[in-house]
Design a protein around this motif. Structure first.
Motif, short mmCIF file in Angstrom:
data_model
loop_
_atom_site.label_atom_id
_atom_site.label_comp_id
_atom_site.label_asym_id
_atom_site.label_seq_id
_atom_site.Cartn_x
_atom_site.Cartn_y
_atom_site.Cartn_z
N CYS A 1 1.93 -8.39 -9.47
CA CYS A 1 0.93 -7.33 -9.56
C CYS A 1 0.67 -7.04 -11.04
CB CYS A 1 1.45 -6.07 -8.87
SG CYS A 1 2.93 -5.42 -9.69
N HIS B 1 6.09 -9.47 -5.89
CA HIS B 1 6.30 -8.79 -4.61
C HIS B 1 6.36 -9.82 -3.50
CE1 HIS B 1 5.76 -4.65 -5.99
NE2 HIS B 1 4.73 -5.04 -6.73
N CYS C 1 7.44 0.46 -8.02
CA CYS C 1 6.54 -0.29 -8.90
C CYS C 1 5.30 0.55 -9.18
CB CYS C 1 6.16 -1.61 -8.24
SG CYS C 1 5.24 -2.69 -9.35
N CYS D 1 2.39 -0.24 -9.36
CA CYS D 1 1.20 -0.63 -8.60
C CYS D 1 1.15 0.07 -7.25
CB CYS D 1 1.17 -2.15 -8.39
SG CYS D 1 2.32 -2.73 -7.14
N ARG E 1 2.97 -0.70 -4.63
CA ARG E 1 3.50 -1.52 -3.54
C ARG E 1 4.98 -1.22 -3.35
NH1 ARG E 1 -0.03 -4.60 -6.12
NH2 ARG E 1 -1.76 -5.49 -4.92
N LYS F 1 10.67 -6.87 -4.87
CA LYS F 1 10.24 -7.75 -5.96
C LYS F 1 11.32 -8.76 -6.30
CE LYS F 1 8.06 -5.80 -9.69
NZ LYS F 1 7.52 -4.61 -10.38
ZN LIG Z 1 3.83 -3.99 -8.27
#
Ligand SMILES: [Zn+2]
Lengths: 431, 142
Positions: A248, A255, A310, A312, A314, A318
């Protein structure tokens, strides 16, 4: 916000775990009922499908490794009638039997969706032009990103590999915005684009690069030269293909699409499952595949898993960049050494990664030699300067590895290559 | 005043030196002088040839690691003590000699010593002030 299926990609850990458990139970039963190998292996391990009730029971299942797949070539692991299969892909094994993987239409749809998540995470959408120069054919790179790009609704350029002139021309003429290829080809393309003075004529904004290990230094180099953001993508034919995991915007690991692929980290020596955050071998279990439902497949890739929040948004677990292979990890004087670490040091010192590790055992002690191909930058007419550069390299290697290799500078292109690939490790030890 | 020395990386393995000499010999390039700096792990071959540009291209094409180093060829009398005079002049001026090697030109009937210093210009100046002649390229290459 750059998410293809936010309801899954950002689901709570509980919800994901529930979904995984439900799918695992179904897949275990499906595999047991339809693949003789699983029936025999699970019976040997005295585990019945009914013993697997949730993800907690995953460690009860036996491991699967590449040799099992080779032995079962071609149809041994096929879990559906052949009439249900719509596609075959294969690994690029250079020796021995290849592994062939089978897909139903539903398997292809899931694979495409996983690649779509990767493309969207890299900023892709309907208005993008996705330039795919992974190979097409038995190799999963081309078909995977191609399918993902269709799902996203981007304009897809199925360029396949090779013919750099044409790649650059199409890139300019059609306004490619997202480049998908191996990192080494991206680096090569970047050089060619700069050499031809075409940098101002390309409109790339992102790249999705995978199918081989690459370093952070290489990422920065490609990003600077092409003025893009470069994203890593990971996958393997046995599990589906590219898109098993993807990077990401944070660029700190990939991810894993864990609604379809459950990941574990094990100790490669004992097979013991390790807690989150440990470094070890990555093992995958397919949760939604019909034709080729591999369970606890040992990838031989070494990495670390993390569930840190994270930026992002999500919640998917990871995985770190690959830190080597459990089958090419060397233990030298008791220290774990991965060839990829040596490569990283060479790149950091501004040297091309042309090297060979030679390990031997003399009088019960391991010898550790690293041969490095001489470059014009490293060369000087005075012994003093060459020796100084050599000892800089030795100390950089020592601080990375924890042990000191003996570095020998050798003639360019003199390191043995087999089928175009340099032989990185020569282990002469007989124990 | 300043001439081009070709420096070549030589891996310590038998035959490597012969390969390099062979490449130049086949192309009709004449070696005026050579020296090898040798360590336990690698060597540096230093050459003065009649056609330095051609030699450089040939060796690069043969995937050798090469560089061009500007050096001085000082003409000395073929008599005991004449090298010492040159070195003393440089030492007194604080000019450090990285390395040097001598050769005799049959055509010119002269002896020369090739020296590698940090600052060629200053060395030439200093030698000239002391009446010591530095050969030009023409004298060496022809
Ligand atoms: Zn991420």
């Amino acid at each position: 916000m750059n998410r293809y299926q936010p309801e899954i990609e950002c689901a709570s850990e509980d919800r994901l775990r529930g979904l995984q458990s439900e799918r695992l139970v179904r897949t275990v039963k499906h595999a047991y009922d339809n693949v003789a190998f699983y029936r025999r292996k699970m019976d040997e391990h005295k585990v019945k499908p009914a013993d697997v009730k949730s993800m907690d029971d995953l460690p009860k299942l036996p491991f699967l490794c590449k040799d099992d797949l080779r032995d079962a070539y071609p149809y041994g692991f096929l879990a559906v009638p052949r009439s249900e299969v719509v596609r075959i892909q294969s690994t690029s094994g250079t020796t021995g039997k290849r592994v062939v993987a089978f897909y139903t239409q539903q398997d292809i749809d899931v694979w495409d969706e996983c690649c779509a998540r990767a493309i969207v995470a890299a900023g892709g959408g309907k208005d993008d032009v996705v330039h795919v120069c992974y190979g097409y054919g038995l190799f999963t790179g081309g078909p995977g990103l191609n399918g993902g790009s269709h799902k996203v609704g981007s304009m897809t350029l199925p360029m396949s590999s090779g013919n750099t002139e044409r790649q650059i021309q199409f890139m300019c003429d059609l306004g490619s915005t997202i480049l998908c290829c191996t990192p080494s080809y991206a680096a090569f393309l970047a050089e060619a684009i700069l050499e031809q003075g075409m940098a101002d004529r390309i409109s790339l904004k992102a790249g999705i690069f995978g199918a081989e290990a690459w370093s952070e230094e290489m990422r920065r180099d490609i990003e600077d030269k092409l003025r893009i953001k470069a994203y890593d993508i990971y996958g393997l034919t046995e599990i589906s293909g590219p898109g098993v995991s993807f990077e990401c915007s944070e660029q700190t690991g990939m991810h894993i699409n864990e609604d379809h692929f459950a990941a574990e980290i094990i100790d490669p020596a004992t097979g013991e499952t390790l807690p989150l955050g440990s470094k070890g071998e990555l093992v995958f279990s397919c949760l939604s595949k019909a034709a080729f439902p591999l369970l606890r497949y040992r990838t031989r890739d070494i990495c670390v898993l993390s569930r840190k929040a994270c930026s992002c948004g999500r919640t998917l677990v990871k995985m770190s960049k690959l830190m080597g292979r459990s089958d090419d990890m060397l233990i030298i004087r008791g220290v774990n050494v991965f060839p990829s670490q040596i490569e990283a040091v060479l790149l950091k010192c501004g040297l091309p990664p042309n090297y060979q590790i030679i390990v031997d055992r003399v009088k019960y002690t391991d010898t550790f030699d690293v041969q490095v191909e001489m470059t014009p930058e490293m060369f000087s007419d005075t012994v003093r300067q060459v020796a100084a550069r050599e000892s800089e390299l030795v100390s950089a290697l020592r601080s990375m590895l924890g042990i000191s290799p003996k570095v020998t500078l050798v003639t360019p292109r003199s390191i043995a290559r087999s089928e175009g690939k340099a032989v990185r490790v020569v282990d002469k030890r007989t124990i | 005043m300043i001439i081009d020395q070709i420096s070549v990386f030589v891996e310590n393995n038998p035959g490597r030196l012969a390969d390099i000499a062979g490449i130049l010999g086949k192309a009709g390039i004449d070696m005026r002088a050579m020296s090898i700096a040798d360590t336990a792990k690698f060597g540096i071959l230093r050459l003065i040839v009649d056609k330095p540009r051609e030699a450089l291209e040939l060796l690069r094409a043969a995937e050798c690691v090469v560089s061009v180093t500007p050096v001085l060829a000082v003409s000395i009398k073929d008599l005991p003590g004449s090298l010492a005079v040159v070195l003393r002049v440089l030492a007194e001026a604080g000019i450090n000699v990285e390395y040097g090697y001598a050769f005799v030109s049959r055509k010119q009937g002269n002896a020369y010593v090739v020296i590698r210093v940090e600052d060629n210009r200053r060395a030439v100046e200093c030698l000239a002030q002391n009446g010591i002649k530095v050969a030009d390229g023409k004298e060496i290459y022809e």
